[in-house]
Every structure is written in structure tokens, then in C-alpha cells.
Design a protein around this motif. Structure first.
Motif, PDB file in Angstrom:
ATOM      1  N   SER A 121       0.826  -1.211   0.000  1.00 38.32           N
ATOM      2  CA  SER A 121       0.000   0.000   0.000  1.00 38.32           C
ATOM      3  C   SER A 121       0.855   1.253   0.000  1.00 38.32           C
ATOM      4  O   SER A 121       0.515   2.246  -0.668  1.00 38.32           O
ATOM      5  CB  SER A 121      -0.934  -0.002   1.213  1.00 38.32           C
ATOM      6  OG  SER A 121      -1.860  -1.067   1.138  1.00 38.32           O
ATOM      7  N   ALA A 122       1.952   1.229   0.734  1.00 37.86           N
ATOM      8  CA  ALA A 122       2.855   2.384   0.743  1.00 37.86           C
ATOM      9  C   ALA A 122       3.502   2.617  -0.614  1.00 37.86           C
ATOM     10  O   ALA A 122       3.860   3.749  -0.962  1.00 37.86           O
ATOM     11  CB  ALA A 122       3.930   2.199   1.809  1.00 37.86           C
ATOM     12  N   SER A 123       3.631   1.543  -1.395  1.00 36.06           N
ATOM     13  CA  SER A 123       4.283   1.646  -2.709  1.00 36.06           C
ATOM     14  C   SER A 123       3.331   2.086  -3.816  1.00 36.06           C
ATOM     15  O   SER A 123       3.764   2.271  -4.962  1.00 36.06           O
ATOM     16  CB  SER A 123       4.886   0.284  -3.098  1.00 36.06           C
ATOM     17  OG  SER A 123       3.896  -0.613  -3.590  1.00 36.06           O
ATOM     18  N   ARG A 124       2.063   2.277  -3.498  1.00 35.64           N
ATOM     19  CA  ARG A 124       1.063   2.545  -4.533  1.00 35.64           C
ATOM     20  C   ARG A 124       1.361   3.771  -5.411  1.00 35.64           C
ATOM     21  O   ARG A 124       1.040   3.746  -6.615  1.00 35.64           O
ATOM     22  CB  ARG A 124      -0.323   2.668  -3.912  1.00 35.64           C
ATOM     23  CG  ARG A 124      -0.893   1.357  -3.407  1.00 35.64           C
ATOM     24  CD  ARG A 124      -2.204   1.571  -2.656  1.00 35.64           C
ATOM     25  NE  ARG A 124      -3.186   2.251  -3.495  1.00 35.64           N
ATOM     26  CZ  ARG A 124      -4.241   2.910  -3.014  1.00 35.64           C
ATOM     27  NH1 ARG A 124      -4.444   2.992  -1.712  1.00 35.64           N
ATOM     28  NH2 ARG A 124      -5.094   3.498  -3.840  1.00 35.64           N
ATOM     29  N   PRO A 125       1.951   4.853  -4.880  1.00 36.88           N
ATOM     30  CA  PRO A 125       2.242   5.984  -5.770  1.00 36.88           C
ATOM     31  C   PRO A 125       3.134   5.626  -6.961  1.00 36.88           C
ATOM     32  O   PRO A 125       3.084   6.288  -7.995  1.00 36.88           O
ATOM     33  CB  PRO A 125       2.933   6.998  -4.847  1.00 36.88           C
ATOM     34  CG  PRO A 125       2.378   6.705  -3.502  1.00 36.88           C
ATOM     35  CD  PRO A 125       2.246   5.203  -3.472  1.00 36.88           C
ATOM     36  N   GLY A 126       3.924   4.565  -6.833  1.00 42.63           N
ATOM     37  CA  GLY A 126       4.815   4.164  -7.916  1.00 42.63           C
ATOM     38  C   GLY A 126       4.259   3.109  -8.841  1.00 42.63           C
ATOM     39  O   GLY A 126       4.946   2.675  -9.782  1.00 42.63           O
ATOM     40  N   ASN A 135      -2.755   5.231  -8.209  1.00 41.86           N
ATOM     41  CA  ASN A 135      -3.336   6.555  -7.923  1.00 41.86           C
ATOM     42  C   ASN A 135      -4.033   6.610  -6.557  1.00 41.86           C
ATOM     43  O   ASN A 135      -5.239   6.833  -6.465  1.00 41.86           O
ATOM     44  CB  ASN A 135      -4.322   6.962  -9.028  1.00 41.86           C
ATOM     45  CG  ASN A 135      -3.670   6.996 -10.391  1.00 41.86           C
ATOM     46  OD1 ASN A 135      -2.601   7.566 -10.552  1.00 41.86           O
ATOM     47  ND2 ASN A 135      -4.315   6.360 -11.362  1.00 41.86           N
ATOM     48  N   PRO A 136      -3.286   6.437  -5.478  1.00 41.76           N
ATOM     49  CA  PRO A 136      -3.895   6.428  -4.147  1.00 41.76           C
ATOM     50  C   PRO A 136      -4.440   7.789  -3.743  1.00 41.76           C
ATOM     51  O   PRO A 136      -3.906   8.830  -4.116  1.00 41.76           O
ATOM     52  CB  PRO A 136      -2.732   6.024  -3.236  1.00 41.76           C
ATOM     53  CG  PRO A 136      -1.503   6.471  -3.971  1.00 41.76           C
ATOM     54  CD  PRO A 136      -1.823   6.240  -5.422  1.00 41.76           C
ATOM     55  N   ALA A 137      -5.502   7.761  -2.943  1.00 38.22           N
ATOM     56  CA  ALA A 137      -6.075   8.991  -2.404  1.00 38.22           C
ATOM     57  C   ALA A 137      -5.439   9.379  -1.082  1.00 38.22           C
ATOM     58  O   ALA A 137      -5.534  10.536  -0.663  1.00 38.22           O
ATOM     59  CB  ALA A 137      -7.579   8.815  -2.217  1.00 38.22           C
ATOM     60  N   VAL A 138      -4.802   8.422  -0.415  1.00 36.09           N
ATOM     61  CA  VAL A 138      -4.154   8.663   0.878  1.00 36.09           C
ATOM     62  C   VAL A 138      -2.714   8.182   0.784  1.00 36.09           C
ATOM     63  O   VAL A 138      -2.456   7.049   0.355  1.00 36.09           O
ATOM     64  CB  VAL A 138      -4.887   7.918   2.014  1.00 36.09           C
ATOM     65  CG1 VAL A 138      -4.132   8.069   3.330  1.00 36.09           C
ATOM     66  CG2 VAL A 138      -6.313   8.424   2.157  1.00 36.09           C
ATOM     67  N   LEU A 139      -1.786   9.040   1.187  1.00 35.79           N
ATOM     68  CA  LEU A 139      -0.368   8.694   1.177  1.00 35.79           C
ATOM     69  C   LEU A 139       0.080   8.350   2.594  1.00 35.79           C
ATOM     70  O   LEU A 139      -0.265   9.052   3.548  1.00 35.79           O
ATOM     71  CB  LEU A 139       0.466   9.853   0.635  1.00 35.79           C
ATOM     72  CG  LEU A 139       0.119  10.317  -0.779  1.00 35.79           C
ATOM     73  CD1 LEU A 139       1.014  11.486  -1.187  1.00 35.79           C
ATOM     74  CD2 LEU A 139       0.249   9.170  -1.775  1.00 35.79           C
ATOM     75  N   PRO A 188      12.209   1.690  -5.005  1.00 35.75           N
ATOM     76  CA  PRO A 188      12.065   2.285  -3.670  1.00 35.75           C
ATOM     77  C   PRO A 188      10.604   2.503  -3.298  1.00 35.75           C
ATOM     78  O   PRO A 188       9.819   2.978  -4.120  1.00 35.75           O
ATOM     79  CB  PRO A 188      12.809   3.611  -3.783  1.00 35.75           C
ATOM     80  CG  PRO A 188      12.685   3.979  -5.241  1.00 35.75           C
ATOM     81  CD  PRO A 188      12.705   2.681  -6.000  1.00 35.75           C
ATOM     82  N   ILE A 189      10.272   2.201  -2.056  1.00 31.83           N
ATOM     83  CA  ILE A 189       8.892   2.340  -1.585  1.00 31.83           C
ATOM     84  C   ILE A 189       8.513   3.814  -1.463  1.00 31.83           C
ATOM     85  O   ILE A 189       7.381   4.203  -1.737  1.00 31.83           O
ATOM     86  CB  ILE A 189       8.706   1.617  -0.231  1.00 31.83           C
ATOM     87  CG1 ILE A 189       9.052   0.128  -0.365  1.00 31.83           C
ATOM     88  CG2 ILE A 189       7.287   1.807   0.293  1.00 31.83           C
ATOM     89  CD1 ILE A 189       8.192  -0.638  -1.336  1.00 31.83           C
TER      90      ILE A 189
END
Length: 251
Positions: A121-126, A135-139, A188-189
Motif C-alpha cells: 500500500s505504501a508503494s502505490r504511488p509508484g 493513484n492512491p487517495a491517501v499517502l 524504492p517504496i
């Protein structure tokens, strides 16, 4: 007195989360993701004791359920569910609290398969466009991985082939899925990951965390003699190490 809200993010019985709040403005938000090798017989109840302890420490706890293997889960449903559950924080969950949540102060705590899902989930922006969870709504600000399954290729033989069941095939059959799904392949995460792992863990060997931190430079908190479940026992030193890691990520 702790307030707990049940909030769905979809129509399936496994698509919901439980938000537990302290009686004052939360110090931050912790998403609790349970483990169980992604299988249906293990559920959100595993995370409730941890959520209660986090709330007692002043945090809001968002404990999520998701579709698992044997209950309409697996690839890509489980990933879609976890992404939707995290993203619900930015809408209905925040609305239900009257805007009390600081969404710049969100970390995840996940055990075993939940550690995998938390780091993923933390890696979702990549993630590439069109991938489950893109395209996560929460980082996230960081992750505490509790004996997490962080290298899915290395883990294919664990728990009678749970990874192969989860992703619908082997790394040779579905290399694209493993590339999207395996946290070590997403490096990288982009945020700190603190891995907490017992040396006596026979369910998820500590090499899973060792391989991840070797690739990322993140921190590994080693628990001498601790088994797989010490990190989810609120009375054990293993869980206290996890809660301390949350504190550091949100300091």
C-alpha cells in the motif's frame, strides 16, 4: 471510552473497516492490516487487540477487512479491496469523524500477509497506470511490517503454496503479477518501513525482512527468540516494539 465505527467500502461482506477513536483528537491514524496468508479463515478479529492498544495510546485505528483466498479474494480482488479501504480514509471515514483525522499522519501496521499488504500500500504511488491500487487517495507516512511477507518470489514455498494460491500461479506463470504485488520488487517504496521480526519465526522466516532491508536500507528490529505471533500479542515485548516503531514514524 473508545468509540468504534463500522464503515463499508463495498457490497461484499468482507469489504469494511472498523474505526476506533480515542476520546480526544487523535495523535495520528494507524491502519491495522491483519495477516493469515491471505486466506479466508483468518479475519479482522486478529487486529482488534492491537487497535485497542493503539487507541489507548491516543491514536485512531482503522482496522480493515478484505476479500481473501477462499472468499472471493486473491489477484486482483484483494489488492483492489485494500486500496479502497485505505482510500476510504479520505472520504467517508474522515466525514464520520467530523474531520478529526490528520491524513498527513497516517501509518500502517500489518502482520504477516498484512505486512505484505501494508508495504504494498505504501508503494502505490509508484504503481503503473491501470495496475490494481494505482493513484492512491491517501499517502502513508511509513509502515511497521510485523513479520511481513515482503519477497513473494522467495516466499512461494511458505504455508503450502499460499503465495501461488494468492496470485493465481507461480512467478514463471505470472511474472507481471509478482512485479506489481511483491514489495521488494516495488523498491524504492518512498517512505520508511520498519520491519519487526522474531528470530524463531517458522511461519515467515526472518530472511523475508532481511532481504527487504538489504534492498531498501530500512530498519530491521530483531526480536531474539520470538515466534511469528509475538508481534500481535499486546502483552508481549514484540508488540511493544511495533508500537514504539509507530511512535517513531509519527514523531
Amino acid at each position: 471510552m473508545t468509540e468504534t465505527l463500522h464503515l463499508p467500502y463495498g457490497p461484499h461482506p468482507s469489504q469494511f473497516g472498523e474505526l476506533s477513536l480515542p476520546d480526544h483528537d487523535p495523535r495520528g491514524v494507524v491502519v491495522v492490516v491483519h495477516g493469515g496468508f491471505w486466506r479466508q479463515r483468518y479475519g479482522l478479529e486478529l487486529g482488534r487487540p492491537l487497535a485497542a492498544d493503539l487507541v489507548a495510546a491516543g491514536f485512531a485505528a482503522w482496522t480493515i477487512e478484505y476479500r481473501r483466498v477462499g472468499g472471493d479474494g486473491g489477484w486482483p480482488a484483494t489488492f483492489e479491496d485494500v486500496a479502497a479501504a485505505f482510500d476510504l480514509l479520505a472520504g467517508p471515514v474522515q466525514d464520520a469523524t467530523g474531520g478529526r483525522l490528520d491524513l498527513d499522519r497516517v501509518v500502517a501496521v500489518g502482520h504477516s500477509a498484512g505486512g505484505h499488504l501494508s508495504v504494498w500500500s505504501a508503494s502505490r504511488p509508484g504503481l503503473p497506470t491501470g495496475a490494481p491500487g494505482a493513484n492512491p487517495a491517501v499517502l502513508l507516512r511509513g509502515v511497521v511490517s510485523q513479520a511481513g511477507v515482503l519477497d513473494l518470489v522467495d516466499a512461494v514455498d511458505l504455508s503450502s503454496g499460499a503465495v501461488v494460491e494468492f496470485l493465481g500461479g507461480t512467478p514463471t506463470e505470472h511474472p507481471d503479477r509478482y512485479e506489481i504485488a511483491s514489495p521488494v520488487a516495488r523498491v524504492p517504496i518512498g517512505v520508511p518501513v520498519i520491519c519487526v521480526h522474531g528470530t524463531a519465526d517458522v511461519n515467515v522466516p526472518i530472511r523475508q525482512s532481511e532481504r527487504f532491508v538489504a534492498a531498501t536500507g530500512d530498519e530491521l528490529v530483531t526480536l531474539p527468540g520470538a515466534d511469528h505471533f509475538a508481534v500481535i500479542d499486546p502483552a508481549a515485548e514484540g508488540w511493544r516494539a511495533c508500537r514504539a516503531a509507530v511512535e517513531r514514524l509519527l514523531a
